[in-house]
Enzyme design. Structure first.
Site, PDB file in Angstrom:
ATOM      1  N   SER A   9       0.834  -1.198   0.000  1.00  0.00           N
ATOM      2  CA  SER A   9       0.000   0.000   0.000  1.00  0.00           C
ATOM      3  C   SER A   9       0.868   1.247   0.000  1.00  0.00           C
ATOM      4  O   SER A   9       1.662   1.470   0.929  1.00  0.00           O
ATOM      5  CB  SER A   9      -0.889   0.016   1.241  1.00  0.00           C
ATOM      6  OG  SER A   9      -1.465   1.304   1.382  1.00  0.00           O
ATOM      7  N   HIS A  33      -1.322  -1.316  -4.141  1.00  0.00           N
ATOM      8  CA  HIS A  33      -2.591  -0.967  -3.495  1.00  0.00           C
ATOM      9  C   HIS A  33      -2.633   0.550  -3.293  1.00  0.00           C
ATOM     10  O   HIS A  33      -1.735   1.132  -2.688  1.00  0.00           O
ATOM     11  CB  HIS A  33      -2.681  -1.707  -2.164  1.00  0.00           C
ATOM     12  CG  HIS A  33      -3.970  -1.548  -1.428  1.00  0.00           C
ATOM     13  ND1 HIS A  33      -5.101  -2.287  -1.727  1.00  0.00           N
ATOM     14  CD2 HIS A  33      -4.325  -0.747  -0.391  1.00  0.00           C
ATOM     15  CE1 HIS A  33      -6.075  -1.956  -0.894  1.00  0.00           C
ATOM     16  NE2 HIS A  33      -5.640  -1.014  -0.068  1.00  0.00           N
ATOM     17  N   ASP A  35      -4.749   3.610  -1.822  1.00  0.00           N
ATOM     18  CA  ASP A  35      -5.835   3.966  -0.897  1.00  0.00           C
ATOM     19  C   ASP A  35      -6.343   5.371  -1.192  1.00  0.00           C
ATOM     20  O   ASP A  35      -5.633   6.353  -0.992  1.00  0.00           O
ATOM     21  CB  ASP A  35      -5.327   3.896   0.549  1.00  0.00           C
ATOM     22  CG  ASP A  35      -5.129   2.465   1.017  1.00  0.00           C
ATOM     23  OD1 ASP A  35      -6.095   1.682   0.941  1.00  0.00           O
ATOM     24  OD2 ASP A  35      -4.000   2.136   1.430  1.00  0.00           O
ATOM     25  N   MET A  37      -8.944   8.137  -0.081  1.00  0.00           N
ATOM     26  CA  MET A  37      -9.809   8.542   1.049  1.00  0.00           C
ATOM     27  C   MET A  37     -10.275   9.972   0.826  1.00  0.00           C
ATOM     28  O   MET A  37      -9.504  10.817   0.386  1.00  0.00           O
ATOM     29  CB  MET A  37      -9.026   8.471   2.364  1.00  0.00           C
ATOM     30  CG  MET A  37      -8.385   7.123   2.643  1.00  0.00           C
ATOM     31  SD  MET A  37      -7.703   7.077   4.304  1.00  0.00           S
ATOM     32  CE  MET A  37      -6.738   5.560   4.246  1.00  0.00           C
ATOM     33  N   HIS A  66      -8.375   1.085  -3.758  1.00  0.00           N
ATOM     34  CA  HIS A  66      -9.280   0.862  -2.614  1.00  0.00           C
ATOM     35  C   HIS A  66      -9.947   2.191  -2.289  1.00  0.00           C
ATOM     36  O   HIS A  66      -9.328   3.078  -1.695  1.00  0.00           O
ATOM     37  CB  HIS A  66      -8.449   0.328  -1.439  1.00  0.00           C
ATOM     38  CG  HIS A  66      -9.236   0.139  -0.171  1.00  0.00           C
ATOM     39  ND1 HIS A  66      -8.621  -0.055   1.049  1.00  0.00           N
ATOM     40  CD2 HIS A  66     -10.578   0.111   0.070  1.00  0.00           C
ATOM     41  CE1 HIS A  66      -9.555  -0.190   1.985  1.00  0.00           C
ATOM     42  NE2 HIS A  66     -10.733  -0.085   1.423  1.00  0.00           N
ATOM     43  N   MET A  68     -12.079   4.469  -0.316  1.00  0.00           N
ATOM     44  CA  MET A  68     -12.750   4.728   0.961  1.00  0.00           C
ATOM     45  C   MET A  68     -13.407   6.094   0.811  1.00  0.00           C
ATOM     46  O   MET A  68     -12.952   7.102   1.351  1.00  0.00           O
ATOM     47  CB  MET A  68     -11.728   4.683   2.099  1.00  0.00           C
ATOM     48  CG  MET A  68     -11.295   3.269   2.448  1.00  0.00           C
ATOM     49  SD  MET A  68      -9.720   3.202   3.300  1.00  0.00           S
ATOM     50  CE  MET A  68      -8.619   3.231   1.885  1.00  0.00           C
ATOM     51  N   MET A 137     -11.502  -5.847   5.828  1.00  0.00           N
ATOM     52  CA  MET A 137     -10.603  -5.013   6.623  1.00  0.00           C
ATOM     53  C   MET A 137     -10.216  -5.772   7.893  1.00  0.00           C
ATOM     54  O   MET A 137     -11.068  -6.382   8.550  1.00  0.00           O
ATOM     55  CB  MET A 137     -11.273  -3.697   7.029  1.00  0.00           C
ATOM     56  CG  MET A 137     -11.642  -2.758   5.889  1.00  0.00           C
ATOM     57  SD  MET A 137     -10.283  -2.221   4.822  1.00  0.00           S
ATOM     58  CE  MET A 137      -9.154  -1.450   5.979  1.00  0.00           C
ATOM     59  N   ASP A 175      -6.642  -6.389   4.636  1.00  0.00           N
ATOM     60  CA  ASP A 175      -6.021  -5.067   4.600  1.00  0.00           C
ATOM     61  C   ASP A 175      -6.040  -4.465   5.999  1.00  0.00           C
ATOM     62  O   ASP A 175      -7.114  -4.270   6.574  1.00  0.00           O
ATOM     63  CB  ASP A 175      -6.815  -4.178   3.621  1.00  0.00           C
ATOM     64  CG  ASP A 175      -6.209  -2.801   3.441  1.00  0.00           C
ATOM     65  OD1 ASP A 175      -5.117  -2.538   3.991  1.00  0.00           O
ATOM     66  OD2 ASP A 175      -6.839  -1.978   2.735  1.00  0.00           O
ATOM     67  N   GLY A 177      -2.706  -3.823   9.086  1.00  0.00           N
ATOM     68  CA  GLY A 177      -1.849  -4.493  10.062  1.00  0.00           C
ATOM     69  C   GLY A 177      -1.267  -5.806   9.579  1.00  0.00           C
ATOM     70  O   GLY A 177      -0.803  -6.623  10.382  1.00  0.00           O
TER      71      GLY A 177
HETATM   72  C1  DX5 Z   1      -6.219   1.824   5.671  1.00  0.00           C
HETATM   73  C2  DX5 Z   1      -5.849   1.316   4.313  1.00  0.00           C
HETATM   74  C3  DX5 Z   1      -4.751   0.328   4.291  1.00  0.00           C
HETATM   75  C4  DX5 Z   1      -3.449   0.795   4.890  1.00  0.00           C
HETATM   76  C5  DX5 Z   1      -2.826  -0.377   5.541  1.00  0.00           C
HETATM   77  O1  DX5 Z   1      -7.558   2.189   5.737  1.00  0.00           O
HETATM   78  O2  DX5 Z   1      -6.936   0.732   3.651  1.00  0.00           O
HETATM   79  O3  DX5 Z   1      -4.530  -0.119   2.956  1.00  0.00           O
HETATM   80  O4  DX5 Z   1      -2.560   1.339   3.971  1.00  0.00           O
HETATM   81  O5  DX5 Z   1      -1.687   0.038   6.194  1.00  0.00           O
HETATM   82  P1  DX5 Z   1      -0.887  -0.914   7.153  1.00  0.00           P
HETATM   83  O6  DX5 Z   1      -0.432  -2.067   6.354  1.00  0.00           O
HETATM   84  O7  DX5 Z   1       0.213  -0.049   7.647  1.00  0.00           O
HETATM   85  O8  DX5 Z   1      -1.843  -1.312   8.246  1.00  0.00           O
HETATM   86 ZN    ZN Z   2      -6.469  -0.196   1.691  1.00  0.00          ZN
END
Ligand code: DX5
Ligand code: ZN
Length: 220
Positions: A9, A33, A35, A37, A66, A68, A137, A175, A177
């Protein structure tokens, strides 16, 4: 379908050097990936369409976008038109998920459905034949660097049972952690597609981190 996919990501990358950061995992990662937002669906704001369009020209990696965002019905198809390989939007933000999936397929992209931390997967299992990917998630969507929540793997197990029983051609992505110490549990629960932000871009050598994640996911 069964080969694992590792998708770093870029949320955890240096945003001033996105092209370099994308290229740093070429040859090691399967997808990138991305993200998106919008400050409404989640309290955070990241990047949008112009950045995705520019970045698309800078790397050969397929994009796993992705979204959001609060209004995927309005925006999802534009990410497909920008050349995304897969566009995932949130079930919580869609009144007619099947219509969006149809639009994405018509625009030449794969379609993914995302389920946030507090959403049960059961209500969406019947929609899965219309999707190419289910993103579960393993944190609350909105920020990178959060602690993995192992209890959310129950949703992965339920989805995996449903996908296998129905012989569906669908990837199950986790996705949040996902790192060396958590990825095997995800694989064991039935995930085959793994997003990792901090675990890749927080590492000294991002490509080596991807290779290590792949090996650990495979049980070696
Ligand atoms: C958070 C994102 C993830 C994020 C994960 O809402 O959707 O893709 O980048 O980041 P890590 O791998 O650090 O948890
Ligand atoms: Zn994501």
């Amino acid at each position: 379908m069964s080969d694992n996919v590792i998708a770093p990501s870029i949320l955890a990358a240096d945003f001033a050097r996105l092209a370099d950061e994308a290229r740093a995992v070429e040859g090691a990662a399967d997808w990138l990936h991305v993200d998106v937002m919008d400050y409404h669906f989640v309290p955070n704001l990241t990047i949008g369409l112009p950045v995705v369009q520019s970045l698309r020209k800078a790397t050969t990696l397929p994009f796993d976008c992705h979204l959001m965002i609060a209004d995927p019905a309005r925006w999802a198809v534009d990410y497909a038109a920008a050349g995304a390989y897969n566009v995932t939007f949130h079930a919580e933000a869609a009144t007619d998920p099947l219509a969006i999936a149809k639009d994405l397929h018509a625009a030449g992209s794969r379609a993914g459905l995302a389920i946030d931390r507090d959403t049960a997967v059961e209500g969406y299992l019947e929609l899965l034949p219309h999707f190419d990917l289910l993103l579960i998630m393993t944190i609350k969507a909105g920020f990178g660097g959060q602690a993995f929540m192992p209890e959310l793997l129950d949703k992965v197990r339920a989805a995996r049972r449903h996908v296998d029983a129905g012989h569906l051609e669908l990837r199950i992505e986790v996705d949040g952690g996902v790192a060396e110490d958590t990825i095997y549990a995800c694989a064991e629960a039935g995930a085959d597609t793994f997003v990792a932000g901090t675990a890749v871009y927080g590492a000294e050598d991002p490509a080596a981190a991807v290779r290590k994640l792949r090996a650990v996911a495979a049980g070696s």
